[in-house]
Enzyme design. Structure first.
Site, PDB file in Angstrom:
ATOM      1  N   HIS A 121       0.963  -1.190   0.472  1.00 35.07           N
ATOM      2  CA  HIS A 121      -0.305  -0.149   0.419  1.00 35.07           C
ATOM      3  C   HIS A 121       1.014   1.046  -0.113  1.00 35.07           C
ATOM      4  O   HIS A 121       1.937   1.236   0.144  1.00 35.07           O
ATOM      5  CB  HIS A 121      -0.593   0.434   1.495  1.00 35.07           C
ATOM      6  CG  HIS A 121      -0.298  -0.191   2.881  1.00 35.07           C
ATOM      7  ND1 HIS A 121       0.278   1.236   2.714  1.00 35.07           N
ATOM      8  CD2 HIS A 121      -0.440  -0.906   3.003  1.00 35.07           C
ATOM      9  CE1 HIS A 121       0.546   0.923   4.433  1.00 35.07           C
ATOM     10  NE2 HIS A 121       0.625  -0.542   3.854  1.00 35.07           N
ATOM     11  N   ASP A 122       0.571   1.529  -0.761  1.00 34.30           N
ATOM     12  CA  ASP A 122       0.797   3.783  -0.963  1.00 34.30           C
ATOM     13  C   ASP A 122       2.288   3.174  -0.864  1.00 34.30           C
ATOM     14  O   ASP A 122       3.348   4.749  -1.182  1.00 34.30           O
ATOM     15  CB  ASP A 122       1.662   4.643   0.299  1.00 34.30           C
ATOM     16  CG  ASP A 122      -0.179   3.456   1.453  1.00 34.30           C
ATOM     17  OD1 ASP A 122      -1.247   5.066   0.217  1.00 34.30           O
ATOM     18  OD2 ASP A 122      -0.498   3.810   2.029  1.00 34.30           O
ATOM     19  N   GLY A 139       5.040  -1.307   2.541  1.00 31.93           N
ATOM     20  CA  GLY A 139       4.003  -0.331   2.648  1.00 31.93           C
ATOM     21  C   GLY A 139       4.933   0.669   2.158  1.00 31.93           C
ATOM     22  O   GLY A 139       6.364   0.993   2.698  1.00 31.93           O
TER      23      GLY A 139
END
Length: 262
Positions: A121-122, A139
């Site tokens: 994520h991100d 992440g």
């Protein structure tokens, strides 16, 4: 006209461009947009608020746009944005962002993502990047254009990998790799400038020479980081052809939050 296998599931609301091909037993979620001429392999799942550009090739059993592996995630409509002409091979996982960051995971253009890669994520992956098989991005990782990450490598969250750099296979990376630098090992350490990669991409001999000088200042002359930065600025002000590349190196170091590999 799109070619959708009769066993594939396309949820109402999904938007498919011209000549998209969806393989057997693949699933495309309601909030997914797929650009023209993109192909999705059999048994793959494309879900979440995901936008995929044109001419991408997504292999079998890929999981794209899944929920972030973050215990703080509460179902917010975060996003994944993928550019054009990417190859994403079998069993790759790419997750959407979180509201604790920008809320979006991004993948640029012309990337080569090999089998079993994880992009958490991100993460923000640039363009012309190669992620070899089983490379794992935690992440919030940022990867610059033309970087290469070797197979079986693990990248700690919030780490940045600079443009035109290379991380060797089976490495454990817990701090930033500056642009143009080769790193490898557990924990990863610097091993020189990515000379061959720079030559292939048209960097001049003068630019490569300037980066070699910068590397010596940063890693070989026994200087503290502050001392090295002072001398790097002097090198970048010399008026040579490599000034732009050295300035990119300086800017990356100054923006580092986790520190660079030493």
């Amino acid at each position: 006209m799109s070619r959708i296998h009769p066993t594939a599931i396309i949820e109402p609301g999904a938007q498919l461009g011209e000549e998209v091909e969806i393989g057997p037993y693949a699933i495309v979620g309601a909030n997914v947009t797929i650009g023209a001429r993109t192909t999705v392999g059999s048994h793959s799942v494309i879900e979440g608020h995901t936008t995929i550009g044109v001419d991408n090739r997504i292999g079998h059993y890929a999981s794209v746009g899944g929920r972030p592996q973050d215990m703080k995630y509460q179902g917010e409509p975060t996003r994944l944005v993928i550019g054009d002409r990417n190859t994403i091979r079998e069993f790759t996982t790419i997750h959407t962002g979180t509201v604790q960051d920008s809320g979006v995971t991004t993948l640029g253009d012309d990337n080569w993502i090999m089998a079993y890669v994880h992009i958490g994520h991100d993460c923000h992956v640039g363009s012309h990047v190669i992620l070899s098989s089983n490379a794992q991005m935690a992440g919030h990782v940022v990867i610059g254009d033309w970087a290469i990450v070797g197979g079986m490598s693990g990248v700690h969250q919030f780490v940045r990998i600079g443009e035109h750099s290379m991380l060797g296979g089976a490495s454990a990376l817990v701090q930033d790799v500056p642009p143009f630098v080769i790193a490898a090992g557990n924990k990863a350490e610097p091993h020189g400038i990515n000379v061959e990669g720079l030559r292939r991409r048209g960097f001049s001999p003068d630019s490569i020479s300037a980066l070699r000088s910068a590397y010596r200042l940063l890693y070989k002359n026994g200087l503290s980081l502050d001392e090295a930065k002072t001398q790097l600025r002097e090198l970048a002000a010399s008026g040579g052809e490599g000034d732009e590349a050295v300035n990119k190196l300086i800017a990356f170091i100054e923006q580092s939050q986790r520190g660079i590999i030493r």
